[in-house]
Design a protein around this motif. Sequence first.
Motif: not given
Length: 976
Positions: A459-487
């Motif tokens: 994803l960080h190299e402008s990919g739009q396929g399966i690798t980038a998609y896996a990176d995207a899902i990882a990014t969003y679920v990682a937000f749960l860690i930082t959001q949870l840390a805030n609580h």
Amino acid sequence: MTTTPRKKLIEVSIPLEAINKASAREKSIRHGHPSTLHLWWARRPLAACRAVLFAQLVDDPSAWPDRFPTEAEQDAERERLHKVIADMVPWEASNDERILNAARWEIARSVAWGLGEEPPPQGDTTAILDYLQTKAPPVYDPFSGGGSIPLEAQRLGLRAYGSDLNPVAVLIGKALVEIPPKFAGQPPVNPVAQAELKRGGRWNGKGAQGLAEDVRYYGQWMRDEAEKRIGHLYPKATLPDGSEATVIAWLWARTVRSPDPAAKGAMVPLVSSFMLSTKEGKKAWVEPVIDPTAPDGWRFEVHSGKLLKADEDRLKSGSKGAGRGSSFSCVLTGATIEGDHIKAEGMANRLGARLMAVVAEGDRARVYLSPSEQHENVTIPLANDERVIEAREGALDQPVPARLTGGTCYGYGLTTFGKLFTPRQLVALTTLSDLVEETRERVLADARATDLDDDTRPLHESGQGITAYADAIATYVAFLITQLANHSASICGWNSANAQMRSVFARQAIPMTWDYAEVNVFSGSSGSYTSLFDRMVKGFEALAPDRVQSEIDMVDAAQNGFSVSPTVFSTDPPYYDNIAYADLSDFFYVWMRRTLTGVWPGLFRRLAVPKDQELVATAYRHGGKDRAAEFFMNGMRDAIGAMRQAARDDEPLTIYYAYKQSEAGEGGVTSAGWASFLQAIVDSDLVLDGTWPLDTEKRGRVIGNNTNALASSIVLVCRKRRADAGTITRADFVRLLKRELPEAINAIRKAGVGPVDMQQSVIGPGMGVFSRHDRVLEDDDSAMSVKTALTIINRVWGEIENEADTALDAETQVALAWFASYGFDAKPSGDLITLANAKNVPQQALFASGVFTDLRGRSQLTQREQMPADWSPLSDKRLTVWECVQHTARALRAEDGGQEAAARLVAQMPPQMRTDARQLSDRLFQIATDKGWSAEALVYNELSTEWHGLTELAQSIAQATPTGPAQSSLDLGGAA
């Protein structure tokens, strides 16, 4: 020959009331708002950003005199455009394609007319978006922060770009506007969704819905997997009836060794409040009980039931002492424990913690239980857990800010981010953090079995396929860690009013918390994984359209070369000496870096967020206020100068400024922050063309502390200064202000600006006169500063308002002078005779008009409540502007009145009297505010704010009346 740019709507008039109302309401939206993807501070309301961008790109009707040749036609077209804005700013319009397409078409029409082309067909979404993507200018926000401006540019169908120095902000921006369009319209790859598709189902999702489904599926898997591994650390509670219940939170109290020798070295509690719940009928509290058999000679005991107010007040004060600062009392001896002692013990790592209470989920109600050994001891072995040690000595071994505007816990020994978390919290967060990579691998494996593009670029190299998609899902679920840390930190307090925990960033600080709530991450209550997860996934609902690509980069605004140029700029830069977000965002950065370095190596290559270049005048960072101010001025000048260089010539720039009530100063001269900000704009060869106050706070509380509550944001509208701008003198400047401000003030009132915000709005045209010249010379030939210019603008504005008073009828002039001195108080009639003689009006005429009441030797302005309810401008033989204002205010606020009753009076007023009445309402507001008459000021602010709507309603009333004087008296040219 230089071509004069076409005026944009934002340079003439915008429907402020509709924008402010929608912006204030948006603050209460919690479900489905994009901000729930991740916390960022001081986001601009989406409604305001959407409206400003629209008005910045749509031509004002006066720009097309061949199409709208008369003033009446221009006013009518302007009103129509105002209606388009009013329709699109409510929260419900965020995903209404019909409303959004209408707004997009208006932008496309202005672009097409400017190019000498025909606009795309109305209602053809594909054609409109294609046209905007190819013909409309791109929008760039070089201080993109939480991403509101790029997101709304994208929603309007425009190419949207943003950048920020802060990597946390950049990743939030990417998650909001850059990632979703890459995978828009794609079906989810998770096994459940794929099995449904293989059974003959059909994917009809739009936009980010497929992405959201996968985030939901894999985020749930991550939570369930974590519970399998560490769920035993979160035991259930045993209720008094022997049944078990899920724990919502464990409430802990920090402890310190008592300095009183009589306590014999016991560790005693530091508690800010012993109240657990202050809800009526559900009150619960904890009290320390002296018990020689308990550790350190005391224990906590939980109670519930009724409380006397005196007892509740005592419990609310916790164990706080009467000494200075953060002092407490020893529960064993009553001795004062000074804050300095607590700090010294904290810095020596000698503070402890004791379980104070257990909060469990009962039958439709919270249950508060006394601490038990099982619940207190479950965490003891975790102190030496390798996951805890790794976190504290690894990624989280970064310093908490030792100094921070708003407060910091550093001085009490919580000196690194690893120390902000209990061992159990660290085990939970590191377990989830480690699971992000496992989740990414599962997504990658599942995606390979689908029709998703087999592009292996990340994803960080402008990919739009399966690798980038896996990176995207990882990014969003990682937000749960930082959001949870805030609580899930040991500085999360407990709110007894709503029986919920408070997050770390309940305010913009990293505060010390004495008694804290440790939430059960696997419960479903506030602050848990599930609660935060559900909110986050709903945030995908309000993301932007499928077809609009956007990009967010990590760039220092002062050094930005803007590869995308020329562009339209709309930005929300830092605010002088406000919060240093770089310091705050390290709290999130350390967790993001631990979790996502492999996915976003460029963003997380540093140990912490860059701070030295952050454009905030932070005295503790730059060695004093003067150096901090110089740093801010130079940096902001460079940043705005870079924007000017890359800006288009035919569109204005818009810059937001967070104007605080505390910035108001003597004579309208404001704080160093406001003056410095304007000076940076002027020094960057920009003309300040307008200032629009955006009140993003809820309406209703207009007056506070006997002063006007200023707009929470000001949008500055700027143009490039002409190369041939000349030099004028101070006398020239004053002369031009007196010539140009009256018309500008009328236009501002016509736009619906209320008296609270008039002072800030008048700055726009005033600074327009100042900044369109290369320099304004003082008598000694030195260049006039912005601060001096602001003083002069405010003085001239006051003179214009005073001159306008002399045009009012004599009775109103006397009433105005009386009000300024006495309000509605009764005074000796001699005082009225003096004023009446000065205005050459007989005293009896003042009584006959109904403006004053004769009290036989004393006189007073007639109270609104005593005015006749059946009054009409049509039947009043001595009609005055004063009566028009007071009767309309009375009708608007009456129980049997309201808008319609007030509008009927407005409809019956002569045109000039309507204009004078609106102006008088503003004057009365200012007088009442200066006098500290809060209730009276509120009356006139409400009337002025409603005036534009009353005029529109009056027009409808007149049109519904086929004949009669009410209809003939209504002339829209004077309605504002």
